[in-house]
Every structure is written in structure tokens, then in C-alpha cells.
Scaffold this motif. Structure first.
Motif, PDB file in Angstrom:
ATOM      1  N   UNK A  84     165.681  28.802  19.280  1.00 60.30           N
ATOM      2  CA  UNK A  84     166.362  28.689  17.986  1.00 60.30           C
ATOM      3  C   UNK A  84     166.060  27.349  17.348  1.00 60.30           C
ATOM      4  N   UNK A  85     166.318  27.268  16.041  1.00 58.34           N
ATOM      5  CA  UNK A  85     165.957  26.045  15.300  1.00 58.34           C
ATOM      6  C   UNK A  85     167.182  25.191  14.979  1.00 58.34           C
ATOM      7  N   UNK A  86     167.063  23.908  15.297  1.00 58.40           N
ATOM      8  CA  UNK A  86     168.102  22.918  14.972  1.00 58.40           C
ATOM      9  C   UNK A  86     167.509  21.982  13.913  1.00 58.40           C
ATOM     10  N   UNK A  87     168.278  21.680  12.883  1.00 53.76           N
ATOM     11  CA  UNK A  87     167.848  20.676  11.897  1.00 53.76           C
ATOM     12  C   UNK A  87     168.730  19.460  12.037  1.00 53.76           C
ATOM     13  N   UNK A  88     168.095  18.296  12.075  1.00 60.34           N
ATOM     14  CA  UNK A  88     168.874  17.067  12.129  1.00 60.34           C
ATOM     15  C   UNK A  88     168.585  16.296  10.836  1.00 60.34           C
ATOM     16  N   UNK A  89     169.561  16.286   9.958  1.00 61.37           N
ATOM     17  CA  UNK A  89     169.390  15.579   8.677  1.00 61.37           C
ATOM     18  C   UNK A  89     169.497  14.080   8.908  1.00 61.37           C
ATOM     19  N   UNK A  90     168.890  13.335   7.981  1.00 68.85           N
ATOM     20  CA  UNK A  90     168.853  11.875   8.098  1.00 68.85           C
ATOM     21  C   UNK A  90     170.250  11.280   8.235  1.00 68.85           C
ATOM     22  N   UNK A  91     171.216  11.862   7.524  1.00 70.50           N
ATOM     23  CA  UNK A  91     172.574  11.305   7.551  1.00 70.50           C
ATOM     24  C   UNK A  91     173.457  11.902   8.650  1.00 70.50           C
ATOM     25  N   UNK A  92     172.866  12.749   9.495  1.00 66.40           N
ATOM     26  CA  UNK A  92     173.663  13.305  10.601  1.00 66.40           C
ATOM     27  C   UNK A  92     173.890  12.228  11.657  1.00 66.40           C
ATOM     28  N   UNK A  93     175.100  12.184  12.238  1.00 69.63           N
ATOM     29  CA  UNK A  93     175.373  11.195  13.298  1.00 69.63           C
ATOM     30  C   UNK A  93     174.436  11.383  14.501  1.00 69.63           C
ATOM     31  N   UNK A  94     173.786  12.533  14.587  1.00 71.33           N
ATOM     32  CA  UNK A  94     172.911  12.772  15.730  1.00 71.33           C
ATOM     33  C   UNK A  94     171.461  12.380  15.454  1.00 71.33           C
ATOM     34  N   UNK A 141     169.975   9.410  15.213  1.00 72.41           N
ATOM     35  CA  UNK A 141     169.450   8.338  16.076  1.00 72.41           C
ATOM     36  C   UNK A 141     169.040   8.867  17.452  1.00 72.41           C
ATOM     37  N   UNK A 142     169.932   9.631  18.057  1.00 71.11           N
ATOM     38  CA  UNK A 142     169.657  10.121  19.416  1.00 71.11           C
ATOM     39  C   UNK A 142     168.456  11.062  19.428  1.00 71.11           C
ATOM     40  N   UNK A 143     168.236  11.747  18.333  1.00 70.81           N
ATOM     41  CA  UNK A 143     167.112  12.689  18.260  1.00 70.81           C
ATOM     42  C   UNK A 143     165.777  11.969  18.424  1.00 70.81           C
ATOM     43  N   UNK A 175     172.562  23.216  11.637  1.00 68.31           N
ATOM     44  CA  UNK A 175     172.537  21.828  11.180  1.00 68.31           C
ATOM     45  C   UNK A 175     173.340  20.994  12.160  1.00 68.31           C
ATOM     46  N   UNK A 176     172.623  20.132  12.867  1.00 68.58           N
ATOM     47  CA  UNK A 176     173.246  19.395  13.963  1.00 68.58           C
ATOM     48  C   UNK A 176     174.264  18.371  13.490  1.00 68.58           C
ATOM     49  N   UNK A 177     175.390  18.335  14.158  1.00 72.26           N
ATOM     50  CA  UNK A 177     176.397  17.301  13.867  1.00 72.26           C
ATOM     51  C   UNK A 177     176.542  16.360  15.051  1.00 72.26           C
ATOM     52  N   UNK A 178     176.263  16.884  16.246  1.00 68.40           N
ATOM     53  CA  UNK A 178     176.414  16.054  17.440  1.00 68.40           C
ATOM     54  C   UNK A 178     175.437  16.553  18.502  1.00 68.40           C
ATOM     55  N   UNK A 179     174.707  15.615  19.087  1.00 65.72           N
ATOM     56  CA  UNK A 179     173.793  15.982  20.170  1.00 65.72           C
ATOM     57  C   UNK A 179     174.122  15.149  21.399  1.00 65.72           C
ATOM     58  N   UNK A 180     174.232  15.821  22.527  1.00 68.92           N
ATOM     59  CA  UNK A 180     174.499  15.131  23.786  1.00 68.92           C
ATOM     60  C   UNK A 180     173.327  15.429  24.709  1.00 68.92           C
ATOM     61  N   UNK A 181     172.737  14.384  25.291  1.00 66.13           N
ATOM     62  CA  UNK A 181     171.624  14.612  26.216  1.00 66.13           C
ATOM     63  C   UNK A 181     172.190  14.826  27.621  1.00 66.13           C
ATOM     64  N   UNK A 182     171.911  15.974  28.197  1.00 69.92           N
ATOM     65  CA  UNK A 182     172.426  16.295  29.529  1.00 69.92           C
ATOM     66  C   UNK A 182     171.443  15.891  30.618  1.00 69.92           C
TER      67      UNK A 182
END
Lengths: 430, 430
Positions: free
Chosen positions: B47-57, B59-61, B89-96
Motif C-alpha cells: 500500500x502507499x503512504x504519503x508523507x507531506x512536508x508538514x507532517x510530523x513524521x 523527519x523520521x521518514x 497520509x501519514x501523521x505518525x511513523x514509528x520505527x519498529x
């Protein structure tokens, strides 16, 4: 060339007058005023054959011995005294295989012979109604185990049984000579199922596993059937739910479909209320102390202690969770809030451990630390550790021994009884 | 603590605006004008995730690597260009779990790496869409195999894998050190399944089996999964029907339920018309002669000859029956009308033997004679022969190798590709 038209269980008064062909073993023979009666056993049950004096099959019947295999042509007639209210009046009997007499074990005997004799004469023993019931229940148990996992979207996998390194170090491994190199038989699919959870997320396997058990107990075999489950993006609470679903489904299925077999075995299944009772290891220790048992944190909860828990908890099935981390294998995850404890569980039937499971460690540094602290060399586990550099999800899983599970389902006393051809220190044949 | 609310395959435009949590592997990463795109892979698909420039996620991306395991919270939005018409549209990404870069094998790569590299880096290889398809089809194939047998009233059994004597003599056995004694790994459950047919009539087993194969071919493994069936009061014609039912059921099931996987594998299943074509061995020899092949009665029909038969018969699946008795194992029953021939069969897929079966001998004297004529010592088989004194019904059965069967179902070229962790002369790890 099917050798029969009917199984004995299909005989019924509605077939009165009809010609049928049966085939099976001579379970019993009686002579009553010139008439002869054969109890014929096939996989479906036992039926009655009558051989009248004037039947062309009367002569051959005289030569029959117990456990000989015969084919019988005859006509169905109603008889209230016979099993299922019918008997078959024999017109023709063909002997397919003569059995020697006397037999070393009485197949029809209700009184169990000594277990040593039974295992030596195993094929005759497996023809006994009790063992047929065990085999039928076992087949169903494994079927429902798998069906529950399919429903939860698990995939069946097959992991290698000849391995280079033991799962938990070198103890209790059987060495194999593998093309001139030393290898071992897998004690469990633990490490491989974890790897597969890192590729396809949800896997299970039903396969043999081996432990070179020196001791002779009713609960240990050198070769047993291990039922293993591993699940990514899940923790021990998630997999305890799967365990619970499996156990409940199997108990339900056996209760509904094996009433006859349970009666033969004179066994009552444990009743289970969901959710299955959970006590933490620490709570269990407190309960045991309150019962006057000398035990402290860190000690094992063995059979005598479990017998007490079984009584106090008033539960035939219960989980003991959150075991001391030091007492569990290196792949077991510690609790974040209390690293002395682990995210682990056992499912106990009365006093017998049926299932053992946990959340697993999924980072290389933790795994290396846990290996070292147990005196194991991380280098020997590099084939396993390597993959933790390539993205391993959090995961959890459990293993259950089929033969122990069968003790709960059949009321038998020893895993040797429910293993078809058990392997232990002194037994390699049959 | 399930780490996701949805699998990627569950995403659809109907969820527009809804918050979801996904978890899986970073399958691909793209940077498009400040926006970042993550292709997230879980067991269900990609599936496709989009991380917009202003999303809090955002940086981690930047720190993400391929195959790292992440959890993503975000909102579903429709996008025609994305898989299944939606993206998150990603709001939070956690690296497991971080994956090292570069990887030794490209999981997203459509071009297959060399088989040696793939087997060395097997866990990454098993994450490739093709191998996920293979694993899914394999799980289904075994499931339908068993379901067909349950329906025919067969019981699943578990036979011993550590044995004292080889099934067909001592060749190609792996020795095991069993409590100080020499024992072997079972090449097949042949003798034990026959014994069990003498107790409960209809049995099957799916279990590992071992052959110390010195040669390196696309069709042999040192450890494979053997699917075995044995049936009392039946002959080879009866069990050929069971084989046919299994093959047809599995092909039907895979065609109906694994369209996606077959497309990934770019594989077309063979079409089978029932009854599957049967030719006798003698007919096959005549056909081969008529095609100019130098062959005579008694010779083996090998791969080159089978290629010719496949072409002449215009069948992808065919039985070759009634093989010369001398060419089959000692337990194979001879034809009564022509003892040179046996009641035996192979099922061939194009030129690959998938199944081998026969009617079995069920008398001690015949078995002893057949053993002796093959240079085998009946005394070594006494654990088996003994039971033929206690009433053994006529019986028949067959064995099929899962990995060969999988070649037909997936179009893969080697049994090593379809074995998750293959074992051969040079491979014991991973």
C-alpha cells in the motif's frame, strides 16, 4: 476392487433382506448350538455375522482364528440382540489373511495389558477399541488446530529438521551424520518459525521434534509431535488468545464428534470457561506460599506445586504468565516495566504444561546479550541473528506438544500410550 | 496489542477520511517534490503512504531504509494513481526495527537473483512477492490434500522418524546417534503406514523424509516433505482414484483462490480432464519405440523418455501403470495374471514423477521372497514382517513429494526454490 459394499456401522434394520459384502477382522468367535457367531470388526465398529449350519461358509468358519481378515457375503436380517439391531446371515466367507493363534495380546480384551507388552505388540494394541478411539481423536485434534489457524490467516510452513546448531544450546540433541559433517535433529522449529514470521507474518507447523531425554517419565518422549505457531506484529497476549481459541475449538469438536470414543475411553473432557484463568507467576508463588509450600521468586513451579495451584484455582486449565526472565529461553522478551520478568506464559492442564509461549526479542543487541548471559555463544547463532539486521517485526508465538495435549483429550496416563510408535531411551522398535 | 487496525489490502476509497494504523516493511521509498512516498508491504500486499512536508513524521521518514519495519498512523484519502485507489497520509511513523543498508538482496526486485544468493539470503528472498506466492499456494495445497482425505474418511497419523532399519535397504540413509546406538532417519513412512492400515484401515501423513542424495538435481532434496496415503481393503485402482481426486481438488482450489499469486508467478496451471489418462508401462514402451527411442521391456522410463510421452499423449498429467515387478520395491504386489508385472503406478507431470503407488503384498511368505530376491535380509525386516502373522488386510497406497507437486502448482524450476530452507549436500544453513 473395493472389497466391501458396507461398513458394519452402516447396517440397519432398513437393509433387511438385502445382500451386503463386509470385510474386516475376526474380533470374536462364538459357537451356539450349531450356529456360529462372528463379531466382525472394521474401521467403523463391530457387527455380528451368523453362520448357520447349512450355510456354505460353515466349514471355513471352523478354521477361523481371532484377528484373521475375512470378506463376508450375506443377507441382512433384523435381530434385537445384535449390535444396531441387525446381523448378517453369512452365505460366503473368504479368508484374506490368516492370523496365528494364540495372539500375544488380546485385541478384544477390556482389561489393559501391561504397557511394555502393549508397546511391543503395538499393532495388535492399536486395534483395541481404546487405541482406535485415541487415533481418531488425535486426527480430529490436529485438524481443528489447523482450521483455527487457517481462520486466523496463518500459513502452514515446513522448517528444516536437520540443523547445524541447537535452539537452546547443545544439550539433549541427537547428532546426525550429514554427508560426513556433524549436524543435529531439531529440538523445535523455534528459530526458523521466528524467521518466517519475519517474512510472511503468521505461520504454523505440525512436525516431529526430538529431545534426547535420558529420563523415563510419563510426560517425555525422545520424538514427539510439536505444534508451533508464530505471529508478527503481536505480543504474548495476542497469542494467548489464539491458544485459547484452539483449545476451546478442539474441546468443542471432540465433545460433539467423539462421544462414542469418549465413552470407550471412559473420559470426561475438562470444562473450560473463556477467558481461561490467568495468574501471574508472582501471584502463583504467593498462592503456593499461602498454602504452606516452601517456594520463593525464581524457583520453578513443578508438578507438585501445580497440583496445589490446580486445587486452589479450581481450574483444570489455567495460564501462568510473566515468568522470571532468567528462567526462560534467550529469545523471550523481558517486560519493559520490570526486566526481571518476561512476557511469557505456560498453559497448564491440571499439573501438566501443555503450551509454552512468549513475546520474542526482535533486536540483535538484546538477543546477543541474552545468549551471552546464558553461557551461549552468539557466534553459533549468527545464522539466526543475521536477519535481525534486515527488519524483524515484533513477534510472539508458542509451541504445544501434541502427545501432552492428547492426555487432556483422552484421559490416558502417559505420552507413550498416545504416541503410535513411541521412541524413548530403550525403544527404537517397532 | 495488535499493532495495526488494517492490513493494506483492506484499504479502499470507502475509508476516505478515516484514521487507520498500518504496520509492515518499507518496500520502496520515493521522494517527489518535497513529498515522500513509502510503499508499505504487509502480509496482505503493498500500500502507499504519503508523507507531506508538514507532517510530523517527515523527519523520521528521511532516516528510513528499505525493509525497515514501521508502524504508520494516518488518514485514508482517495488517489487514483495509488494501489487500490487509495493512499494513507501519514501523521505518525514509528520505527519498529531498522534494516541495515545496503541489503544483500533486493526484495522489490522483479529480476531474480542467482539461486545461490537467494538461498544464502533466504529470509530476504522469502519476502519477495514470488516466494510469498509460493508459500501461500503451498499452504493451500497441503490443506486441500488433507481435506480430500478427511472427506474419504482417512485419519491423520504420525509415524516414527528415527528408525532401526531402512525401508528399502541401507542405501541413502542418514545415520543418527540414538542414545549410543546407531539408528537412521526414515526415508519414507512406508512400512509404518502399512502397519497402521492394518489397524485403522485408512491413514495419511504429511511429514519430513530424508534421502542422502549425493547428486545435485533440480528434483532432489536431502530433506523433503512426503505426503503419504495407505488404504486397507483396496488396490492400486482404488488409490489412483484418490490421487486423481486430490490433484483435481488442489488444482481447482488454487485456480479459484490464488489468481493473484498465479499472476505474480506468471504461471498457468495444467488443465486436467478426469479420468486422468492411464497408459500401462508396456504401452508406454511401445509408444516410445514407435517414436524411434531405443528402449526395451524392463528399462526405466526416465526424464528424456517421459518428455516424449508427454508430447505423444498430449497430456500434462498421466499415469503409467503396471510396471515390471522387478523394478519396484519389495512390498509391491505382482499382478496375478502376469507376475512379471506389478499392480503399480506413477503419476507423471509432463516428465516429472509426482506420485508413486501400488497394491501391497500382504503375506509373509511373499514379502520374504521379494526381500531375498532383492538381496535384502528378511531378518532385518522382522519388526515389519511379524505383523503379517496377525491378520493383514489387502492394502494399497502411494506417496507424493510436496516439493515436486509444488513445481506443478507454481511453475518454479527447482525443488530447492519451493523448499523454504532447502537441505542438500552442501547446504545445512540457514
Amino acid at each position: 476392487m473395493m472389497l466391501r459394499t458396507h461398513f458394519v456401522v452402516q447396517l440397519s434394520p432398513e437393509l433387511e433382506g438385502k445382500e451386503v459384502t463386509l470385510a474386516g477382522w475376526v474380533h470374536n468367535l462364538r459357537d451356539l448350538g450349531g450356529k456360529k457367531f462372528i463379531l466382525l470388526r472394521d474401521k467403523s465398529g463391530i457387527g455380528q455375522i451368523v453362520v448357520d449350519k447349512n450355510s456354505p461358509s460353515f466349514e471355513i468358519t471352523k478354521s477361523l482364528s481371532l484377528e484373521s481378515v475375512i470378506q463376508v457375503k450375506g443377507r441382512v436380517r433384523a435381530d434385537k440382540r445384535a449390535p444396531r439391531g441387525v446381523e448378517v446371515a453369512s452365505e460366503e466367507i473368504k479368508v484374506l489373511s490368516y492370523a496365528k493363534a494364540p495372539l500375544p495380546l488380546d485385541v478384544a480384551d477390556k482389561v489393559k495389558a501391561d504397557i511394555e507388552v502393549r508397546l511391543k505388540e503395538r499393532l495388535l494394541d492399536l486395534r483395541r477399541q481404546e487405541m482406535q478411539a485415541v487415533i481418531k481423536i488425535q486426527s480430529s485434534a490436529v485438524k481443528v488446530f489447523r482450521e483455527t489457524l487457517y481462520k486466523n490467516d496463518f500459513l502452514e510452513v515446513f522448517t528444516p529438521k536437520i540443523i547445524a546448531t541447537g535452539t537452546e544450546g547443545g544439550a539433549q540433541l541427537f547428532p546426525v551424520l550429514y554427508f560426513g559433517k556433524e549436524a543435529f535433529l531439531a529440538q523445535s522449529p523455534q528459530l526458523y518459525k521466528e524467521l518466517l514470521a519475519g517474512a510472511v507474518e503468521r505461520v504454523f507447523e505440525v512436525a516431529p521434534a526430538w529431545r534426547a531425554e535420558e529420563s523415563d517419565t510419563p510426560y517425555h518422549l525422545a520424538e514427539f509431535v510439536s505444534m508451533d505457531v508464530e505471529m508478527a506484529f503481536a505480543d504474548y497476549n495476542d497469542v494467548m488468545k489464539i491458544v485459547e481459541e484452539i483449545v476451546v475449538n478442539v474441546l468443542d469438536y471432540v465433545a460433539k464428534n467423539h462421544q462414542v470414543e469418549l465413552e470407550i475411553l471412559n473420559h470426561r473432557l475438562p470444562s473450560v470457561i473463556r477467558p481461561i484463568k490467568r495468574v501471574t507467576y508472582s501471584e502463583a508463588i504467593e498462592i503456593l506460599k499461602s498454602q504452606g509450600i516452601q517456594i520463593k521468586f525464581g524457583d520453578d513451579i513443578g508438578t507438585p506445586e501445580s497440583r496445589v495451584l490446580n486445587k486452589v484455582l479450581e481450574q483444570d486449565l489455567y495460564f501462568i504468565t510473566d515468568w522470571p526472565a532468567a528462567a526462560r529461553p534467550f529469545y523471550t522478551k523481558r517486560r519493559e516495566d520490570n526486566p526481571e520478568l518476561s512476557e511469557s506464559f505456560d498453559l497448564v492442564y491440571r499439573w501438566l504444561e501443555l503450551v509454552s509461549g512468549s513475546s520474542r526479542n526482535n533486536t540483535r543487541d538484546v538477543l546477543e546479550r541474552e545468549l551471552s548471559s546464558r553461557g551461549l555463544n552468539p557466534k553459533s547463532f549468527e545464522f539466526f541473528l543475521k536477519w535481525f539486521d534486515y527488519g524483524m517485526p515484533p513477534h510472539a508465538g508458542f509451541g504445544m506438544g501434541l502427545q501432552r495435549f492428547m492426555l487432556m483429550l483422552t484421559g490416558q496416563q502417559s505420552v507413550k500410550e498416545v504416541s503410535l510408535f513411541p521412541r524413548d531411551k530403550k525403544r527404537l522398535v517397532p
